[in-house]
Design an enzyme around this catalytic site. Structure first.
Site, PDB file in Angstrom:
ATOM      1  N   ALA A  43       0.854  -1.202   0.000  1.00 47.58           N
ATOM      2  CA  ALA A  43       0.000   0.000   0.000  1.00 47.58           C
ATOM      3  C   ALA A  43       0.880   1.240   0.000  1.00 47.58           C
ATOM      4  O   ALA A  43       1.797   1.346   0.825  1.00 47.58           O
ATOM      5  CB  ALA A  43      -0.887   0.003   1.234  1.00 47.58           C
ATOM      6  N   LYS A 105      10.277   4.733  15.026  1.00 44.27           N
ATOM      7  CA  LYS A 105      10.659   5.017  16.420  1.00 44.27           C
ATOM      8  C   LYS A 105       9.747   6.032  17.078  1.00 44.27           C
ATOM      9  O   LYS A 105       9.495   5.977  18.277  1.00 44.27           O
ATOM     10  CB  LYS A 105      12.118   5.454  16.501  1.00 44.27           C
ATOM     11  CG  LYS A 105      12.513   6.611  15.606  1.00 44.27           C
ATOM     12  CD  LYS A 105      13.083   6.140  14.317  1.00 44.27           C
ATOM     13  CE  LYS A 105      13.170   7.247  13.302  1.00 44.27           C
ATOM     14  NZ  LYS A 105      14.111   7.016  12.250  1.00 44.27           N
ATOM     15  N   ILE A 136      22.225  -1.254  12.444  1.00 42.69           N
ATOM     16  CA  ILE A 136      22.983  -1.882  13.550  1.00 42.69           C
ATOM     17  C   ILE A 136      22.032  -2.748  14.384  1.00 42.69           C
ATOM     18  O   ILE A 136      20.992  -2.255  14.825  1.00 42.69           O
ATOM     19  CB  ILE A 136      23.604  -0.810  14.482  1.00 42.69           C
ATOM     20  CG1 ILE A 136      24.453   0.188  13.689  1.00 42.69           C
ATOM     21  CG2 ILE A 136      24.399  -1.457  15.597  1.00 42.69           C
ATOM     22  CD1 ILE A 136      24.974   1.345  14.531  1.00 42.69           C
ATOM     23  N   LYS A 205      14.667   7.216  19.844  1.00 40.63           N
ATOM     24  CA  LYS A 205      15.467   5.977  19.840  1.00 40.63           C
ATOM     25  C   LYS A 205      16.017   5.684  21.239  1.00 40.63           C
ATOM     26  O   LYS A 205      16.052   4.528  21.681  1.00 40.63           O
ATOM     27  CB  LYS A 205      16.615   6.113  18.836  1.00 40.63           C
ATOM     28  CG  LYS A 205      16.124   6.241  17.398  1.00 40.63           C
ATOM     29  CD  LYS A 205      17.240   6.716  16.491  1.00 40.63           C
ATOM     30  CE  LYS A 205      16.788   6.884  15.062  1.00 40.63           C
ATOM     31  NZ  LYS A 205      17.725   7.633  14.235  1.00 40.63           N
TER      32      LYS A 205
HETATM   33  P1  NDP Z   1       9.392   7.834   3.126  1.00 40.43           P
HETATM   34  O1  NDP Z   1       8.647   9.115   3.244  1.00 40.43           O
HETATM   35  O2  NDP Z   1      10.529   7.754   2.177  1.00 40.43           O
HETATM   36  O3  NDP Z   1       8.372   6.645   2.752  1.00 40.43           O
HETATM   37  C1  NDP Z   1       7.067   6.562   3.278  1.00 40.43           C
HETATM   38  C2  NDP Z   1       6.158   6.106   2.162  1.00 40.43           C
HETATM   39  O4  NDP Z   1       4.868   5.832   2.702  1.00 40.43           O
HETATM   40  C3  NDP Z   1       5.966   7.197   1.091  1.00 40.43           C
HETATM   41  O5  NDP Z   1       5.962   6.620  -0.191  1.00 40.43           O
HETATM   42  C4  NDP Z   1       4.617   7.791   1.464  1.00 40.43           C
HETATM   43  O6  NDP Z   1       3.948   8.393   0.394  1.00 40.43           O
HETATM   44  C5  NDP Z   1       3.878   6.563   1.944  1.00 40.43           C
HETATM   45  N1  NDP Z   1       2.770   6.902   2.836  1.00 40.43           N
HETATM   46  C6  NDP Z   1       2.764   7.735   3.892  1.00 40.43           C
HETATM   47  N2  NDP Z   1       1.559   7.786   4.467  1.00 40.43           N
HETATM   48  C7  NDP Z   1       0.766   6.963   3.746  1.00 40.43           C
HETATM   49  C8  NDP Z   1      -0.606   6.610   3.852  1.00 40.43           C
HETATM   50  N3  NDP Z   1      -1.400   7.078   4.821  1.00 40.43           N
HETATM   51  N4  NDP Z   1      -1.099   5.752   2.927  1.00 40.43           N
HETATM   52  C9  NDP Z   1      -0.326   5.251   1.938  1.00 40.43           C
HETATM   53  N5  NDP Z   1       0.985   5.557   1.810  1.00 40.43           N
HETATM   54  C10 NDP Z   1       1.528   6.400   2.707  1.00 40.43           C
HETATM   55  O7  NDP Z   1       9.870   7.452   4.600  1.00 40.43           O
HETATM   56  P2  NDP Z   1      11.098   6.530   5.020  1.00 40.43           P
HETATM   57  O8  NDP Z   1      11.093   5.296   4.216  1.00 40.43           O
HETATM   58  O9  NDP Z   1      12.321   7.353   5.106  1.00 40.43           O
HETATM   59  O10 NDP Z   1      10.707   6.197   6.537  1.00 40.43           O
HETATM   60  C11 NDP Z   1       9.733   5.231   6.847  1.00 40.43           C
HETATM   61  C12 NDP Z   1       9.824   4.929   8.337  1.00 40.43           C
HETATM   62  O11 NDP Z   1      11.113   4.389   8.627  1.00 40.43           O
HETATM   63  C13 NDP Z   1       9.678   6.147   9.242  1.00 40.43           C
HETATM   64  O12 NDP Z   1       9.008   5.753  10.426  1.00 40.43           O
HETATM   65  C14 NDP Z   1      11.120   6.534   9.557  1.00 40.43           C
HETATM   66  O13 NDP Z   1      11.266   7.234  10.784  1.00 40.43           O
HETATM   67  C15 NDP Z   1      11.750   5.156   9.638  1.00 40.43           C
HETATM   68  N6  NDP Z   1      13.192   5.107   9.408  1.00 40.43           N
HETATM   69  C16 NDP Z   1      13.721   5.731   8.310  1.00 40.43           C
HETATM   70  C17 NDP Z   1      15.075   5.609   8.048  1.00 40.43           C
HETATM   71  C18 NDP Z   1      15.699   6.237   6.862  1.00 40.43           C
HETATM   72  O14 NDP Z   1      16.927   6.138   6.709  1.00 40.43           O
HETATM   73  N7  NDP Z   1      14.949   6.888   5.989  1.00 40.43           N
HETATM   74  C19 NDP Z   1      15.953   4.833   8.938  1.00 40.43           C
HETATM   75  C20 NDP Z   1      15.275   4.210  10.060  1.00 40.43           C
HETATM   76  C21 NDP Z   1      13.944   4.360  10.272  1.00 40.43           C
HETATM   77  P3  NDP Z   1       4.117  10.001   0.201  1.00 40.43           P
HETATM   78  O15 NDP Z   1       5.578  10.231  -0.067  1.00 40.43           O
HETATM   79  O16 NDP Z   1       3.227  10.296  -0.950  1.00 40.43           O
HETATM   80  O17 NDP Z   1       3.680  10.616   1.496  1.00 40.43           O
HETATM   81  N1  HSE Z   2      16.476  10.538  10.351  1.00 42.97           N
HETATM   82  C1  HSE Z   2      17.123   9.425  10.965  1.00 42.97           C
HETATM   83  C2  HSE Z   2      18.617   9.716  11.085  1.00 42.97           C
HETATM   84  C3  HSE Z   2      16.905   8.197  10.115  1.00 42.97           C
HETATM   85  O1  HSE Z   2      19.089  10.689  10.501  1.00 42.97           O
HETATM   86  O2  HSE Z   2      19.292   8.996  11.800  1.00 42.97           O
HETATM   87  C4  HSE Z   2      17.330   6.938  10.825  1.00 42.97           C
HETATM   88  O3  HSE Z   2      16.533   6.653  11.917  1.00 42.97           O
END
Ligand code: NDP
Ligand code: HSE
Length: 436
Positions: A43, A105, A136, A205
């Protein structure tokens, strides 16, 4: 063997990385998990892009609520972020008897107590390795590898964005804004980058690690949080002259009076390994009573490093899927009925060392006045440097390092020193840890 079915919520940075690593390493992962792990539905808001990324290999929808209700899905992987819709989705997935893997987190730090209680009641797993320090395996280490120990403290560089900013500013002399833009481009920063810069992401975290280390309930709301947005490049340089490096550290410590839970820029001796963790890398130092200090290092953010942790959880959940819930590793390491509610120490009661920078008139007696006020508050000086004033300059900077003292003593001393006529403006105060 019959595959286990995954419903993936969100195919952005981490979701995209998870999908492609699962596909690339499918055979190896199945050999480890005991059966194939297959994404059966994804999704995401952008259905067209999702179809392109998944190349017709699974179903695609823009409705994450349909995925958590889908009878075919065994494990829901929540990677949309945020703590409102994500909370509803995770709780509904649990209510529908599905295991959950999440990297979120913010969600766990704020609502973890409720989520873990719901999962416990329903007999499902909520796995969250990717929520702390990206790739990690620190949750695994704390929950399982260090289980013999009474954990004394944890100190970690647990936000890649701020560590990247501090490293680039120091090494390349780049501006804060330019480096932040680069961190966003590389996919490290949160959707709202103030979470990174102001220390909130690190506090999320840290709260999770603290709960696991001490068997304490999740206490994010009571954490002390200070970020790097007001950090001055001059202090990075003075710290270097004194043999220290400034890092945004998350620190949690068990003391006789309560648990310390704090995030702030911290001076660390340059000779410590953790002081040399640069760029978006993360590192977590854990002190256990039996093992001593252990250090965990690796990529704390980014698509595939984070996917590595998400998939490790998927394998764990797949292996334990059919096990009796009583025999699984408890969500927060301690058995649910053995969790406690320890007091979180107010920042004024924390004992640590300090870095002070004062701008003063360059005349006789000023230093004596300053040191007298410090002595009156029982604060002892460890080191001091004075910048050589320019030819026509009437003012100079004094930089002092103190021995350990209670934060309320330093607060009171700062008020007294700032009231001296010879002291200009506000005193810069940073905390210092030896990490021994
Ligand atoms: P992104 O914004 O890159 O990806 C999230 C995706 O989910 C987007 O494609 C977004 O679409 C979609 N989305 C959001 N809300 C909805 C909804 N209600 N229905 C359908 N689709 C939805 O985020 P990240 O991948 O960077 O992060 C994801 C999670 O992982 C977060 O909780 C983040 O804190 C965590 N995280 C991220 C890290 C990183 O390095 N990026 C590392 C560790 C944890 P749209 O863009 O259109 O909103
Ligand atoms: N925004 C976070 C960072 C992503 O910079 O460490 C990983 O949790």
């Amino acid at each position: 063997m019959k595959p286990i079915n995954v419903g993936l919520l969100g195919i952005g940075t981490v979701g995209g990385g998870t999908y492609s690593v699962l596909k690339r390493n499918a055979e190896e992962i199945a050999r480890r998990a005991g059966r194939p792990i297959q994404v059966s539905v994804v999704a995401d808001r952008d259905v067209e892009q999702t179809r392109r990324l998944t190349d017709g290999n699974c179903r695609v929808t823009d409705d994450p609520f349909a995925v958590v209700a889908d009878p075919e899905v065994d494990i829901v992987v929540e990677l949309i972020g945020g703590d409102e819709v994500a909370k509803q989705l995770v709780l509904q997935a649990i209510a529908n008897g599905k295991h959950v893997v999440t990297a979120n987190k913010a969600l766990l730090a704020k609502h973890g107590n409720e989520i873990f209680a719901a999962a416990q009641k329903k007999g499902v797993m909520v796995a969250f390795e990717a929520a702390v320090a990206g790739g990690i395996p620190i949750i695994k280490a704390l929950r399982e590898g260090l289980t013999a120990n009474r954990i004394e403290w944890i100190a970690g560089i647990i936000n890649g964005t701020t560590n990247f900013i501090l490293s680039e500013m120091r090494d390349k002399g780049l501006s804060f804004t330019a480096v932040l833009k680069e961190a966003q481009r590389l996919g490290y920063a949160e959707a709202d980058p103030t979470f990174d810069i102001e220390g909130v992401d690190a506090a999320h975290k840290l709260s999770i690690m603290s709960a696991i280390a001490f068997g304490n309930s999740m206490s994010f709301e009571r954490a002390y949080v200070e970020g790097i947005s007001t950090l001055d490049a001059a202090d990075i340089r003075y710290a270097e002259q004194l043999g220290y490096r400034i890092k945004l550290l998350g620190i949690t410590k068990r003391t006789a009076e309560g648990v310390e839970l704090r995030v702030h820029p911290t001076l660390i001796p340059t000779r410590r390994l953790i002081a040399n963790v640069e760029g978006a890398m993360n590192a977590v130092l854990v002190k256990g009573d039996a093992v001593g200090a252990t250090l965990y290092y690796g990529k704390g953010a980014g698509a595939e490093p984070t996917a590595s942790a998400v998939i490790a959880d998927l394998v764990d959940v797949t292996r334990m899927h059919t096990a009796d819930p009583e025999h699984r590793v408890p969500h927060l390491a301690f058995q649910p009925d053995a969790m406690v509610d320890l007091a979180i120490l107010p920042m004024a009661e924390v004992v640590t060392s300090y870095y002070l920078r004062l701008r003063v008139e360059d005349r006789t007696g000023v230093l004596a006045d300053v040191t007298r006020i410090l002595a009156d508050h029982d604060i002892s000086i460890d080191a001091m440097i004075q910048r050589e004033p320019g030819d026509d300059e009437q003012q100079t900077d004094i930089i002092m390092l103190t021995h350990q003292t209670r934060e309320r003593n330093i607060d009171a001393a700062i008020v007294g020193i700032e009231a001296l006529a010879a002291v200009q403006g506000k005193i810069i105060r940073l905390r210092l840890e030896q990490l021994l």
